[in-house]
Structure formats: structure tokens, C-alpha cells
Scaffold this motif. Structure first.
Motif, mmCIF file in Angstrom:
data_model
loop_
_atom_site.group_PDB
_atom_site.id
_atom_site.type_symbol
_atom_site.label_atom_id
_atom_site.label_comp_id
_atom_site.label_asym_id
_atom_site.label_seq_id
_atom_site.Cartn_x
_atom_site.Cartn_y
_atom_site.Cartn_z
ATOM 1 N N LYS A 1 0.711 -1.154 -0.293
ATOM 2 C CA LYS A 1 -0.051 -0.105 0.052
ATOM 3 C C LYS A 1 0.800 1.294 -0.347
ATOM 4 C CE LYS A 1 -2.018 -1.475 3.914
ATOM 5 N NZ LYS A 1 -1.396 -2.893 3.698
ATOM 6 N N HIS B 1 4.478 0.667 6.489
ATOM 7 C CA HIS B 1 4.444 1.146 4.847
ATOM 8 C C HIS B 1 5.578 1.459 4.541
ATOM 9 C CE1 HIS B 1 -0.289 1.734 5.702
ATOM 10 N NE2 HIS B 1 0.009 0.627 5.984
ATOM 11 N N THR C 1 1.097 -7.243 17.114
ATOM 12 C CA THR C 1 2.513 -6.397 17.020
ATOM 13 C C THR C 1 2.872 -5.983 18.449
ATOM 14 O OG1 THR C 1 1.226 -4.570 16.584
ATOM 15 C CG2 THR C 1 1.813 -5.638 14.612
ATOM 16 N N THR D 1 -7.213 -7.314 13.573
ATOM 17 C CA THR D 1 -6.906 -6.389 14.254
ATOM 18 C C THR D 1 -8.075 -5.712 14.649
ATOM 19 O OG1 THR D 1 -5.526 -4.361 14.216
ATOM 20 C CG2 THR D 1 -6.879 -4.598 12.247
HETATM 21 P P1 IMO Z 1 0.143 -2.802 7.477
HETATM 22 O O1 IMO Z 1 -0.631 -1.596 7.279
HETATM 23 C C1 IMO Z 1 0.470 -7.384 8.280
HETATM 24 C C2 IMO Z 1 -1.665 -8.261 12.202
HETATM 25 C C3 IMO Z 1 -0.730 -8.793 13.160
HETATM 26 C C4 IMO Z 1 -1.695 -9.816 13.887
HETATM 27 C C5 IMO Z 1 -3.094 -8.981 13.862
HETATM 28 C C6 IMO Z 1 -3.350 -8.366 15.046
HETATM 29 O O2 IMO Z 1 1.588 -2.817 7.241
HETATM 30 O O3 IMO Z 1 -0.520 -3.681 6.307
HETATM 31 P P2 IMO Z 1 -2.538 -5.854 16.113
HETATM 32 O O4 IMO Z 1 -1.094 -5.480 16.710
HETATM 33 O O5 IMO Z 1 -2.971 -5.133 15.101
HETATM 34 O O6 IMO Z 1 -3.499 -6.283 17.355
HETATM 35 O O7 IMO Z 1 -2.309 -7.415 15.539
HETATM 36 O O8 IMO Z 1 -2.892 -8.157 12.654
HETATM 37 N N1 IMO Z 1 -1.403 -6.748 11.499
HETATM 38 C C7 IMO Z 1 -0.688 -6.597 10.306
HETATM 39 N N2 IMO Z 1 -0.231 -7.831 9.564
HETATM 40 N N3 IMO Z 1 0.454 -5.896 8.241
HETATM 41 C C8 IMO Z 1 -0.099 -4.859 9.025
HETATM 42 O O9 IMO Z 1 -0.219 -3.693 8.763
HETATM 43 C C9 IMO Z 1 -0.559 -5.497 10.391
HETATM 44 N N4 IMO Z 1 -1.221 -4.814 11.293
HETATM 45 C C10 IMO Z 1 -1.712 -5.570 12.015
HETATM 46 O O10 IMO Z 1 0.361 -9.412 12.708
HETATM 47 O O11 IMO Z 1 -1.871 -10.919 13.145
#
Ligand code: IMO
Ligand code: GDP
Ligand code: MG
Length: 423
Positions: A16, A41, A129, A238
Motif C-alpha cells: 500500500k 508502510h 504487533t 486487528t
Molecule cells: P500494514 O498496514 C500485516 C496483524 C498482526 C496480528 C493482527 C493483530 O503494514 O499492512 P494488532 O497488533 O493489530 O492487534 O495485531 O494483525 N497486523 C498486520 N499484519 N500488516 C499490518 O499492517 C498489520 N497490522 C496488524 O500481525 O496478526
């Protein structure tokens, strides 16, 4: 004027950041609408690589207004760090605004995130995370969150922070878990609050005024549709609405304005953290895709799980988001594969499913039904238009688009700005 929402259509990390950086050529304002510093990102410009966690990916275009919307949860210390890091590298953050209504992630949220994960049994862990995202959204919904505007009155902010930290500490102490050291944490928070004060704005007004003035606005989604708290693979998700509908609640702009929804889609699939992954590849197959795609988390550095393209899950994502244009990324990663697979349906307990079931327990039992496509076995790194792509690559991408029911708008063949073309 155009108002566009850009979202991830898989489990995040679709590319993204890179696509937003490319699109912001013609954009006046970029607005994040959900999530927090769980996002990572990546934007590569020339020989420089940047990883953004809270700051919108339009920050590299001078003159673009970048907004952290009300729908985010913001760790003030982490935001200050990120802003200072960019400034040190010569990137101006003057055009940044932080919504006065965004909720804060405070040290006790981070600890609670770690505490809850430690309490979950094997197989029930989410693999968060550990940035405090879930607990901060919990407090928001429970109506006891602290918002960015509260950083404008430091004495009151200190009082509220101390009060809540003590409440959380009682829970941690009772469980024999680490507690928040209020005296040590407050100076860091105070410094961050002072640093951020000039950026705190009524961003709902900023976004609405820009829309009324006919500006080009891009909403930057974080994570991906399959991590959406309502529509994703619950509970392995999430805590926010990552899908396009979240852009309205997370910024205060009416859906009447939104004209286009870009879905960023990786030419295969990855997932970080726990939860079902229907087309996951294990052993050597998964490892070679991870290596070719350099699939390691931009936020936590964890190896990403890798697998074939899942058209069932992606079609569902595109439907929920109303995606009308696709940005397909990481096509180059498949260059050396003699054969590619696309999952077109699931078999669960002997029954065929062509739509994604809502129950994650069923998703763990999926046997993917694949169709096989010949690879192209040629480098696509330097391809700069559709017609120059190898024929098998065009056929593969067209098949993906057909299966998810959206048109291809952008193709990405490498991490750099130039390695992108529009159709
Ligand atoms: P971007 O924006 C990939 C995943 C975490 C976990 C789940 C919940 O870079 O695409 P959280 O910390 O949000 O409570 O974790 O969501 N996760 C992501 N995986 N890309 C992300 O962001 C992520 N943000 C959270 O690994 O499985
Ligand atoms: P985001 O969270 O969706 O912004 O994606 P990430 O930045 O977490 O992960 C995407 C990774 O792929 C980053 O390292 C990008 O630099 C890289 N990337 C983006 N597009 C392409 C592409 O078309 N080809 C290759 N090889 N890498 C890409
Ligand atoms: Mg990422």
C-alpha cells in the motif's frame, strides 16, 4: 476533484505504501483513517528506503497535506520518534495534522497487549504487533480512552494518565505481571505531548473543507480486509475497520464524496501473525516465496507466512470494499516460477465452497482447489507497460482480476516508484 480510498485486500503488507506514494503525484491530501503503529508502510525513493507506521505515505511529496484521522489510535512517543526520524533525513513534516479526536495509545495499553497475549493458550494467540492497538480501541469503545486533544492541557493529561495507569497497574499486579512505572513514563509522554501540540487540529474540518474546495483526496488504509474486525478472519484480526467503509467514520467525511476504491493486491498471499491461512505453503515452497519476495514484517521483522493467491478470499475482500480498481503488486516475485497456482474454491469436510465462510474454525480445515497456470520465467523488473509484460504474466493477472471481479488499474514490478505502470 477526486476522493479515492485505497485499502489492502488481503492480510496486510500488499504494498500500500508504495502505491500511495506513486498515486500522490496528483493528490492534495492523504488521510489515514484507522489502525496505529501496527502498520508498516514501505516507500522506496531512489536509494532511500522509508518505513512509515503512523505518518501517511504522502509525506514525501512537498505541498501535500497529510492527516492522521480520528479513527486511529496514536502512540504519542512513537509518533514523535517517527516525525523526528523523517526530519533528520530531510523530510518536512510541516504539512502533518493529528486529529484532536484520535485516541492515544499509552504505556499501559502496550503492557495490556503483551499481558493478554501471554494469557492466551497455544492456538488461541493472535500474534499481535504488541503495540497496544487492541487495548486502546477497547478503551475507546468503553468510553474511557484519552484523546489527542487532551494533550493540550498537560496538567489534566498527567492526572488522567496517572489515574488510568494506576487502575491498570492493579490488574497487572494482581496477575504478577510487570506494571507501568508512572514516574518514569510521564516525562516521555509530556515531551511527546509538547512536541505534538502544534499539529493537533480539528481534522474533520480540514478534510471536509478540502472536499468542498474540490481537492484531490486519498484515504490510506492500513492492514487489509481479512484483518478487519467485522469482516476479517475473526478473532485473528486487528481491532479496527480496515475496509473502505472505515474511511468515512475514521475521517468524518460523508460516503457521498467517495468515487473510487483502489484495492491493493499482492500477486500471491502473505500473512504475519497467527490465524487461518487457506493457501499457505510450508517447507521449501513457502521459504522460496519468502526469499524471493523478501517477506519479513516491516514493523516487527517477523517472517511472513507465504502462499498462493486465494481468489475466494480476495473476491470477498473486493466485494466488501467495493473495489473498482486493482493495484497488483510484487508480480516480479513470481518471475522464476515455472508454474503458478490460484485457489478458486475451498473444500471443507468434503463440501465445495465458492464463497468464504465466516467461521475461522472452518477456514483451518480448507483444502484449496487450485487451477494451475504456466509461469513466464522472464524478469519483469524493468517492464514499464502492460504490453511489454510476458504473455503468461498478462494472462495470470487478467485471470486474477476476473476472479475478484475488478479492473486492473496499476501493476507493480518492484519496490521503486519507477517500477510501476498504470493501465
Ligand atoms: P500494514 O498496514 C500485516 C496483524 C498482526 C496480528 C493482527 C493483530 O503494514 O499492512 P494488532 O497488533 O493489530 O492487534 O495485531 O494483525 N497486523 C498486520 N499484519 N500488516 C499490518 O499492517 C498489520 N497490522 C496488524 O500481525 O496478526
Ligand atoms: P504495506 O504495509 O501494504 O505498505 O506493505 P509493506 O511495506 O509492509 O510490504 C511491502 C513490501 O514489498 C515492501 O518491502 C515494499 O518495498 C515491497 N514492494 C512493494 N511493491 C513491490 C513490488 O512490486 N515488487 C517487489 N519486489 N517488492 C515490492
Ligand atoms: Mg506493512
Amino acid at each position: 476533484m477526486s476522493v479515492t480510498v485505497l485499502v489492502g485486500t488481503q492480510w496486510g503488507d500488499e504494498g500500500k505504501g508504495k502505491i500511495i506514494d506513486v498515486l500522490t503525484r496528483d493528490i492534495d491530501m492523504v488521510v489515514r483513517f484507522q489502525g496505529g503503529n501496527n502498520a508498516g508502510h514501505t516507500v522506496e525513493i531512489g536509494d532511500q528506503k522509508y518505513v512509515l507506521h503512523l505518518i501517511p505515505s504522502g509525506i514525501f511529496r512537498p505541498g501535500t497535506v497529510n492527516i492522521i484521522g480520528n479513527g486511529l489510535v496514536v502512540d504519542p512517543i512513537s509518533l514523535q520518534d517517527e516525525m523526528e526520524g523523517l526530519v533528520k533525513r530531510g523530510i518536512s513534516v510541516n504539512g502533518l495534522q493529528l486529529s484532536d479526536k484520535a485516541h492515544l495509545i499509552l504505556p499501559y495499553h502496550r503492557l495490556m497487549d503483551a499481558f493478554k497475549e501471554s494469557q492466551r493458550a497455544e492456538g488461541k494467540k493472535i500474534g499481535t504487533t504488541k503495540r497496544g492497538i487492541g487495548p486502546a480501541y477497547t478503551d475507546k469503545a468503553d468510553r474511557c480512552g484519552i484523546r489527542a486533544l487532551e494533550m493540550l492541557d498537560l496538567a489534566a493529561f498527567k492526572e488522567r494518565f496517572t489515574e488510568y495507569a494506576e487502575k491498570y497497574n492493579q490488574i497487572f499486579a494482581a496477575a504478577g505481571f510487570e506494571t507501568v512505572d508512572v514516574a518514569a513514563e510521564w516525562p516521555k509522554l509530556e515531551a511527546a505531548a509538547k512536541y505534538l501540540q502544534p499539529y493537533i487540529k480539528d481534522t474533520v474540518l480540514s478534510v471536509n473543507m478540502a472536499a468542498k474546495a474540490g481537492k484531490n483526496i486519498l484515504f490510506e488504509g492500513a492492514q487489509g480486509a481479512l484483518l478487519d474486525v467485522d469482516h476479517g478472519t475473526y478473532p485473528f484480526v486487528t481491532s479496527s475497520n480496515t475496509t473502505s467503509g472505515g474511511a468515512c467514520t475514521g475521517t468524518g467525511l460523508s460516503p457521498r464524496y467517495i468515487e473510487e476504491v483502489y484495492g491493493v493486491i499482492k500477486a500471491y498471499t502473505t500473512r504475519v501473525g497467527e490465524g487461518p491461512f487457506q493457501t499457505e505453503l510450508y517447507g521449501e515452497e513457502g521459504e522460496s516465496l519468502r526469499k524471493a519476495g523478501n517477506e519479513y514484517g516491516a514493523t516487527t521483522g517477523r517472517p511472513r507466512r507465504c502462499g498462493w493467491f486465494d481468489a475466494v478470499a480476495s473476491r470477498y475482500s473486493c466485494m466488501v470494499n467495493g473495489v473498482n480498481k486493482l493495484a497488483i503488486t510484487k508480480v516480479d516475485v513470481l518471475d522464476d516460477l515455472p508454474e503458478l497456482k490460484i485457489c478458486i474454491a475451498y473444500e471443507i469436510d468434503g463440501k465445495r465452497y465458492s464463497e468464504m465462510p465466516s467461521d475461522s474454525k472452518l477456514l483451518y480445515k480448507v483444502t484449496p482447489i487450485y487451477e494451475t497456470h504456466p509461469g513466464w520465467m522472464t524478469s519483469t523488473d524493468n517492464v514499464c507497460c502492460w504490453n511489454d509484460l510476458p504473455e503468461n504474466a498478462r494472462k495470470y493477472l487478467q485471470r486474477l482480476a476476473e476472479l475478484v471481479d475488478a479492473e486492473i488499474g496499476i501493476v507493480s514490478v518492484g519496490p521503486k516508484r519507477e517500477q510501476t505502470f498504470e493501465l
